[in-house]
Design an enzyme around this catalytic site. Structure first.
Site, PDB file in Angstrom:
ATOM      1  CG  HIS A 122       0.965   3.631   9.322  1.00  0.00           C
ATOM      2  ND1 HIS A 122       1.393   4.558  10.254  1.00  0.00           N
ATOM      3  CD2 HIS A 122       2.084   3.208   8.695  1.00  0.00           C
ATOM      4  CE1 HIS A 122       2.725   4.676  10.182  1.00  0.00           C
ATOM      5  NE2 HIS A 122       3.148   3.842   9.231  1.00  0.00           N
TER       6      HIS A 122
ATOM      7  CG  HIS B 190       5.309   0.172   5.750  1.00  0.00           C
ATOM      8  ND1 HIS B 190       5.876   1.305   5.229  1.00  0.00           N
ATOM      9  CD2 HIS B 190       4.953   0.476   7.033  1.00  0.00           C
ATOM     10  CE1 HIS B 190       5.877   2.267   6.148  1.00  0.00           C
ATOM     11  NE2 HIS B 190       5.315   1.787   7.249  1.00  0.00           N
ATOM     12  CG  PHE B 191       0.994  -4.152   1.234  1.00  0.00           C
ATOM     13  CD1 PHE B 191       0.975  -4.443   2.594  1.00  0.00           C
ATOM     14  CD2 PHE B 191      -0.207  -4.188   0.537  1.00  0.00           C
ATOM     15  CE1 PHE B 191      -0.221  -4.744   3.253  1.00  0.00           C
ATOM     16  CE2 PHE B 191      -1.398  -4.500   1.175  1.00  0.00           C
ATOM     17  CZ  PHE B 191      -1.404  -4.772   2.533  1.00  0.00           C
ATOM     18  NE  ARG B 192       8.572  -3.448   4.481  1.00  0.00           N
ATOM     19  CZ  ARG B 192       8.818  -2.447   5.321  1.00  0.00           C
ATOM     20  NH1 ARG B 192       8.904  -1.208   4.875  1.00  0.00           N
ATOM     21  NH2 ARG B 192       8.998  -2.685   6.601  1.00  0.00           N
TER      22      ARG B 192
ATOM     23  CG  HIS C  74       8.139   8.595  11.081  1.00  0.00           C
ATOM     24  ND1 HIS C  74       8.178   7.251  10.807  1.00  0.00           N
ATOM     25  CD2 HIS C  74       9.020   8.779  12.103  1.00  0.00           C
ATOM     26  CE1 HIS C  74       9.044   6.653  11.627  1.00  0.00           C
ATOM     27  NE2 HIS C  74       9.563   7.571  12.405  1.00  0.00           N
TER      28      HIS C  74
ATOM     29  CG  HIS D  32       4.148   5.529  14.117  1.00  0.00           C
ATOM     30  ND1 HIS D  32       4.775   6.726  14.319  1.00  0.00           N
ATOM     31  CD2 HIS D  32       4.609   5.052  12.937  1.00  0.00           C
ATOM     32  CE1 HIS D  32       5.587   6.972  13.313  1.00  0.00           C
ATOM     33  NE2 HIS D  32       5.495   5.975  12.455  1.00  0.00           N
TER      34      HIS D  32
ATOM     35  CG  ASP E  94       4.234   1.312  11.338  1.00  0.00           C
ATOM     36  OD1 ASP E  94       4.432   1.264  10.108  1.00  0.00           O
ATOM     37  OD2 ASP E  94       5.076   1.752  12.145  1.00  0.00           O
TER      38      ASP E  94
ATOM     39  CG  HIS F 180      11.767  -5.679   8.342  1.00  0.00           C
ATOM     40  ND1 HIS F 180      12.210  -4.849   7.338  1.00  0.00           N
ATOM     41  CD2 HIS F 180      11.222  -4.862   9.284  1.00  0.00           C
ATOM     42  CE1 HIS F 180      11.961  -3.587   7.665  1.00  0.00           C
ATOM     43  NE2 HIS F 180      11.354  -3.576   8.826  1.00  0.00           N
TER      44      HIS F 180
END
Length: 422
Positions: A61, A63-65, A179, A232, A305, A309
């Protein structure tokens, strides 16, 4: 080609534990034994005296954007952060821009992932455009290399659609991850409805938002036979729902993040937007229930997760700043400090939660140490002091900066190559 000598080896899959040497050849482990000889001078010798030798960690889980938000993170920097944290395999979420709801975007992500040095996999979306109205061509995406399916970041509200998605995922023998937050019950997400929301003077997110959708999807999993992952978990009631569903025989997995087993809503009050995430940090009883769930196998996966940002985004007002924290570079030391050193889990149990079990969810040849198995190996100094602060990730949005933790990754080896040295 490597010869790792004198390390204390733990293989959570077989239960083998003790002082062994490991010889790798190419991307495989050739031999595990005692007092192994260096075959020839082509083999690099790594002295692991005083270190724990374990399977490379697997995070299902992250996030590499990329594509869409390279200022936050990209696949190259995300993979480097993963390697620094001891992760040799990661599974990317599909909420990019454009989302991974088509073969072209999936192919872009996977091809870029192959250049990183670690194993980068990706889920595809459940619904087109993450709109929750029409299913993606799941069979086509599976054939193109998707590891599983999720609309992580956006809850799926249409029960009929969810049932159909589960049936199709089950036919493909692939997991589908959820989610679980019902937006109809939430006024301001990312902050628990309770002490924290009162402090900020906002509506917040109640635990019922998670509980209701979790209960629904567990029942649908029992009905359809699908392999599902409840992502999560934040509420004690959700832990108990999973526990009972597993007893009824469902093919259910559940994950917990380090921030949910280490922190409560008090951290949101202390750290503000750096501790804002979806679902939010809740109460001490919830934190303890998550730890108990990890200990008894109800929650069988630890996942980060990892949600980078920019600093500018996190400097916004509590209701406007995005939710999420980075986690790849702190997860292992947080788990050693908060779970193993506190007597909640053995090191073998922790490694199973962070390698063997998550690999099993996606049917991966990963998360174990064995002859002819993958040469994905990490060396850990479990007693080393570790104070997070200098991150390989592009982002630094985490409340754990400056914490005094134990446990540090010394080397990460993926496919037989050293990809990180600390």
């Amino acid at each position: 080609m490597l010869l790792i000598r004198n390390g204390y080896v733990i293989d959570p899959k077989s239960g083998v534990e003790g002082k062994y040497d490991i010889l790798t050849d190419g991307d495989k482990i050739r031999k595990i034994g005692k007092n192994l000889e260096r075959p020839d001078d082509r083999f690099q010798v790594i002295d692991a005296e005083g270190l724990l030798v374990a399977p490379g960690l697997v995070d299902v889980h992250v996030h590499f954007r990329d594509p869409g938000f390279p200022e936050k993170e990209d696949i190259l920097t995300g993979a480097a952060a993963a390697a620094a944290g001891g992760f040799t395999t990661v599974v990317l979420m599909a909420n990019t821009r454009p989302p991974v709801d088509n073969r072209e975007t999936l192919t872009y992500v996977l091809e870029k992932g192959r250049s990183t040095g670690i194993h980068v996999l990706s889920c595809a979306n459940v619904t087109l455009g993450m709109q929750g109205r029409e299913l993606t061509p799941m069979e086509e995406l599976a054939a193109a290399g998707a590891a599983g399916f999720t609309d992580d970041g956006i809850p799926l509200l249409d029960e009929t659609l969810v049932r159909d998605a589960m049936k199709r995922a089950a036919a493909l023998d692939m997991p589908i991850s959820f989610h679980e937050e019902d937006p109809a019950l939430i006024s301001d997400n990312g902050i628990n409805r309770g002490k924290a929301s009162t402090f900020f003077g906002i509506g917040g997110s109640p635990r019922e938002a998670e509980i209701t959708l979790t209960g629904r999807d567990l029942e649908l999993a029992l009905e359809t036979g699908a392999c599902i992952n409840i992502q999560h978990i934040s509420a004690k009631e959700s832990v108990e729902l999973v526990r009972q569903a597993k007893k009824r025989g469902a093919n259910i997995h559940a994950e917990a993040t380090p921030h949910h087993f280490m922190l409560t809503e008090e951290a949101a009050i202390q750290y503000g937007t750096l501790a804002k995430m979806n679902p939010p940090l809740r109460e001490e009883a919830d934190r303890l229930a998550i730890i108990q769930g990890l200990a008894d196998g109800t929650i069988d996966i630890i996942a980060t997760d990892h949600a980078p940002h920019t600093a500018k985004e996190k400097e916004r007002d509590i209701t406007k700043a995005p939710s999420g924290i980075i986690g790849l570079e702190t997860a292992l030391s947080l788990a050693i400090t908060g779970l193993v050193n506190e007597g909640r889990l053995t090191m073998g149990q922790l490694l199973r939660l962070m390698s063997t079990n998550p690999a099993g969810l996606y049917h991966l040849n990963a998360g174990f140490l064995a002859e002819n198995g993958p040469a994905d190996i990490i060396l850990i100094d479990t007693a080393a002091d570790n104070v997070p602060g200098k991150y390989v990730s592009k982002a630094s949005n985490t409340p754990f900066t400056g914490w005094k933790l134990k446990g540090k990754v010394v080397k990460t080896i993926a496919a037989g190559r050293v990809v990180y040295s600390g």
